[in-house]
Design an enzyme around this catalytic site. Structure first.
Site, PDB file in Angstrom:
ATOM      1  N   CYS A   1       5.989   7.441  23.594  1.00 18.18           N
ATOM      2  CA  CYS A   1       7.095   6.476  23.689  1.00 18.18           C
ATOM      3  C   CYS A   1       6.983   5.376  22.649  1.00 18.18           C
ATOM      4  O   CYS A   1       7.973   4.950  22.086  1.00 18.18           O
ATOM      5  CB  CYS A   1       7.120   5.822  25.054  1.00 18.18           C
TER       6      CYS A   1
ATOM      7  N   THR B   1      10.145  -7.026 -12.609  1.00 17.12           N
ATOM      8  CA  THR B   1       9.708  -8.421 -12.707  1.00 17.12           C
ATOM      9  C   THR B   1       8.674  -8.724 -11.631  1.00 17.12           C
ATOM     10  O   THR B   1       8.872  -8.395 -10.464  1.00 17.12           O
ATOM     11  CB  THR B   1      10.922  -9.364 -12.550  1.00 17.12           C
TER      12      THR B   1
ATOM     13  N   GLN C   1      -6.694  -0.781   5.193  1.00  9.53           N
ATOM     14  CA  GLN C   1      -7.298  -1.357   6.401  1.00  9.53           C
ATOM     15  C   GLN C   1      -8.698  -1.916   6.149  1.00  9.53           C
ATOM     16  O   GLN C   1      -9.137  -2.815   6.867  1.00  9.53           O
ATOM     17  CB  GLN C   1      -7.363  -0.308   7.524  1.00  9.53           C
TER      18      GLN C   1
ATOM     19  N   ALA D   1       0.813  -1.217   0.000  1.00  2.00           N
ATOM     20  CA  ALA D   1       0.000   0.000   0.000  1.00  2.00           C
ATOM     21  C   ALA D   1       0.848   1.270   0.000  1.00  2.00           C
ATOM     22  O   ALA D   1       0.426   2.294  -0.533  1.00  2.00           O
ATOM     23  CB  ALA D   1      -0.965   0.003   1.188  1.00  2.00           C
ATOM     24  N   THR D   2       2.032   1.222   0.578  1.00  3.89           N
ATOM     25  CA  THR D   2       2.886   2.414   0.548  1.00  3.89           C
ATOM     26  C   THR D   2       3.202   2.792  -0.900  1.00  3.89           C
ATOM     27  O   THR D   2       3.057   3.953  -1.306  1.00  3.89           O
ATOM     28  CB  THR D   2       4.198   2.176   1.334  1.00  3.89           C
TER      29      THR D   2
ATOM     30  N   SER E   1      -3.017  -3.744   0.363  1.00  6.62           N
ATOM     31  CA  SER E   1      -1.828  -4.400   0.877  1.00  6.62           C
ATOM     32  C   SER E   1      -2.185  -5.800   1.358  1.00  6.62           C
ATOM     33  O   SER E   1      -3.045  -5.959   2.230  1.00  6.62           O
ATOM     34  CB  SER E   1      -1.272  -3.585   2.040  1.00  6.62           C
ATOM     35  N   ALA E   2      -1.530  -6.821   0.805  1.00  6.91           N
ATOM     36  CA  ALA E   2      -1.911  -8.206   1.113  1.00  6.91           C
ATOM     37  C   ALA E   2      -1.720  -8.555   2.585  1.00  6.91           C
ATOM     38  O   ALA E   2      -2.521  -9.289   3.173  1.00  6.91           O
ATOM     39  CB  ALA E   2      -1.096  -9.173   0.245  1.00  6.91           C
ATOM     40  N   HIS E   3      -0.664  -8.021   3.209  1.00  6.80           N
ATOM     41  CA  HIS E   3      -0.362  -8.479   4.573  1.00  6.80           C
ATOM     42  C   HIS E   3      -1.326  -7.946   5.621  1.00  6.80           C
ATOM     43  O   HIS E   3      -1.275  -8.345   6.780  1.00  6.80           O
ATOM     44  CB  HIS E   3       1.097  -8.179   4.947  1.00  6.80           C
TER      45      HIS E   3
HETATM   46  C1  LIG Z   1      -0.367  -0.679   6.466  1.00  6.97           C
HETATM   47  C2  LIG Z   1      -0.896   0.522   5.817  1.00  6.97           C
HETATM   48  C3  LIG Z   1      -0.222   1.126   4.748  1.00  6.97           C
HETATM   49  C4  LIG Z   1       1.122   0.636   4.264  1.00  6.97           C
HETATM   50  O1  LIG Z   1       1.004  -0.628   3.679  1.00  6.97           O
HETATM   51  P1  LIG Z   1       2.315  -1.480   3.315  1.00  6.97           P
HETATM   52  O2  LIG Z   1       1.794  -2.537   2.412  1.00  6.97           O
HETATM   53  O3  LIG Z   1       2.792  -2.038   4.617  1.00  6.97           O
HETATM   54  O4  LIG Z   1       3.265  -0.597   2.658  1.00  6.97           O
HETATM   55  C5  LIG Z   1      -0.780   2.239   4.159  1.00  6.97           C
HETATM   56  N1  LIG Z   1      -1.946   2.720   4.596  1.00  6.97           N
HETATM   57  C6  LIG Z   1      -2.638   2.182   5.609  1.00  6.97           C
HETATM   58  C7  LIG Z   1      -3.939   2.763   6.035  1.00  6.97           C
HETATM   59  C8  LIG Z   1      -2.131   1.060   6.262  1.00  6.97           C
HETATM   60  O5  LIG Z   1      -2.799   0.538   7.273  1.00  6.97           O
END
Ligand SMILES: *Cc1c(COP(=O)(O)O)cnc(C)c1O
Length: 383
Positions: A329, A242, A181, A73-74, A201-203
């Site tokens: 923190c 790739t 999200q 997603a970044t 973002s898949a993870h």
């Molecule tokens: C996790 C997240 C991202 C970044 O996703 P990555 O795949 O880890 O780069 C961007 N936006 C939101 C709202 C996220 O929760």
């Protein structure tokens, strides 16, 4: 062995075993380059990538040719914002976003400001919502792009994306949403929401790390977006490099699981969330909910525990319960969570906040254990 409970599913999620199984062959037997058009190894890889593209598209009501694979997603956010801004430079130089966006949006806007673009950062109300009237007021003749996230990563608040989409459509402004999200958790239909661009973002939904996608309305002949990664012309020139075939297969499988199981899963996760919330609120005084209660991701709970520093809470739980905090923190900033600041939390409540992220693999006994441990630890720390 002491049990470890993972309630930090907004940071990342465990890869679903079915996703791992789907990926494995593409590391070994089927290792071809999806761009190798001259032999069966390449065709096999390309078939797998195209199946994944269909699976992603089908989760969000898009066409396969509108899906571009990225590293997450970044990158998708960077591509959507920089790509659109740079492509539409002669049309205007104004971007509208919100103060509660992920750093991938906020930081990208800063870079675009260095390139001569200007950004309006819309505020949110005390429950975390963007006001559509504020958006309308912010639009000028130079506005080319609006980017508002679907669901927030800290407080889980779900924005009125369809309404924002309508406003953008009326003004002929490109609309992007960071759906990292919300994907896999609540319904996303790109037409109903009026999206031109969206980041995945898949993870965040039980797929592997380092892979994602961006939805581009109309594909490479629709919404105009300049590539930010140039090279071999993969992904119809929109994103060179790739293709990471095993990861893309994993993303596709994660989407297919969501498409078939999300309604049941959302209801189950919401039940767990409410069990956690009511358990904690009934057992302790001076607990504050951050963010809207209903317009919220089913698995998100963000609470502040009056008089208890968040880092001490985290410290007491770190070996058994994974959660995160908006305190200075732990958030790595001098001031603590800018999202909690934006909804008007004072420093003490920011410092005493915890974010719980419930997901697919959490169970009722885990939630009950967390309720009892949180109640115990907060009571101890207050004494
Ligand atoms: C996790 C997240 C991202 C970044 O996703 P990555 O795949 O880890 O780069 C961007 N936006 C939101 C709202 C996220 O929760």
């Amino acid at each position: 062995m002491k049990q470890r409970i993972y309630l930090d599913n907004h940071s990342t999620t465990r890869v679903d075993p079915r996703v791992v199984d789907a990926m494995l062959p593409y590391f070994s037997e089927c290792f071809g380059n999806a761009a190798s058009g001259n032999h069966c190894f390449g065709w096999e890889a390309k078939d797998a990538v195209e199946r994944a593209r269909e699976q992603v598209a089908s989760m969000i009501g898009a066409r396969p040719d509108e899906i571009v694979f990225t590293s997450g997603a970044t990158e998708s956010d960077n591509f959507a914002l920089k790509g659109t801004a740079r492509a539409l430079r002669e049309k205007g130089n104004h971007i509208i976003t919100s103060v509660v966006e992920h750093k991938a949006i906020l930081d990208t806007c800063r870079v675009l400001e260095d390139e001569g673009f200007t950004t309006t950062y819309l505020p949110v109300d005390k429950e975390g919502l963007v006001d559509c009237d504020e958006l309308k007021k912010a639009i000028t003749k130079d506005t080319i792009l609006v980017s508002i996230m679907h669901a927030n990563n800290e407080i889980g608040v779900i924005q009125e994306i369809a309404e924002i989409g309508r406003v953008c459509r009326e003004h002929d402004i490109v609309f992007h949403s960071d759906t990292a999200q919300s994907a896999g958790k609540i319904d996303i239909n790109v037409d109903e929401l009026g999206l031109d661009l969206a980041s995945f973002s898949a993870h965040k939904f039980y797929g592997p790390k380092g892979v994602g996608a961006v939805y581009v309305r109309g594909g490479n002949v629709g919404t105009r977006v300049k590539p930010i990664i140039n090279g071999g012309g993969q992904e119809k020139g929109m994103r060179s490099g790739t293709l990471n075939v095993p990861a893309i297969v994993g993303l596709g499988k994660a989407c297919a699981i969501v498409t078939s199981e999300k309604p049941d899963e959302s209801a189950r996760v919401l039940n767990l969330r409410e069990r956690l919330r009511t358990g904690i609120v009934n057992g302790l005084e001076d607990v504050h909910l951050n963010g809207h209660l209903e317009k919220r991701l089913p698995g998100n709970l963000n609470l502040s525990f009056g008089g208890v520093p968040g880092y001490l809470l985290l410290k007491s739980l770190e070996n058994e319960i994974a959660v995160s905090s908006g305190s200075a923190c732990s958030s790595g900033s001098a001031t603590g969570s800018y999202v909690l600041q934006a909804i008007g939390c004072d420093d003490e409540l920011i410092d005493s906040s915890l974010r719980f992220g419930i997901g697919r693999f959490n169970t009722e006994p885990e939630i009950d254990y967390v309720v009892s441990r949180i109640t115990e630890v907060v009571t101890e720390l207050r004494n």
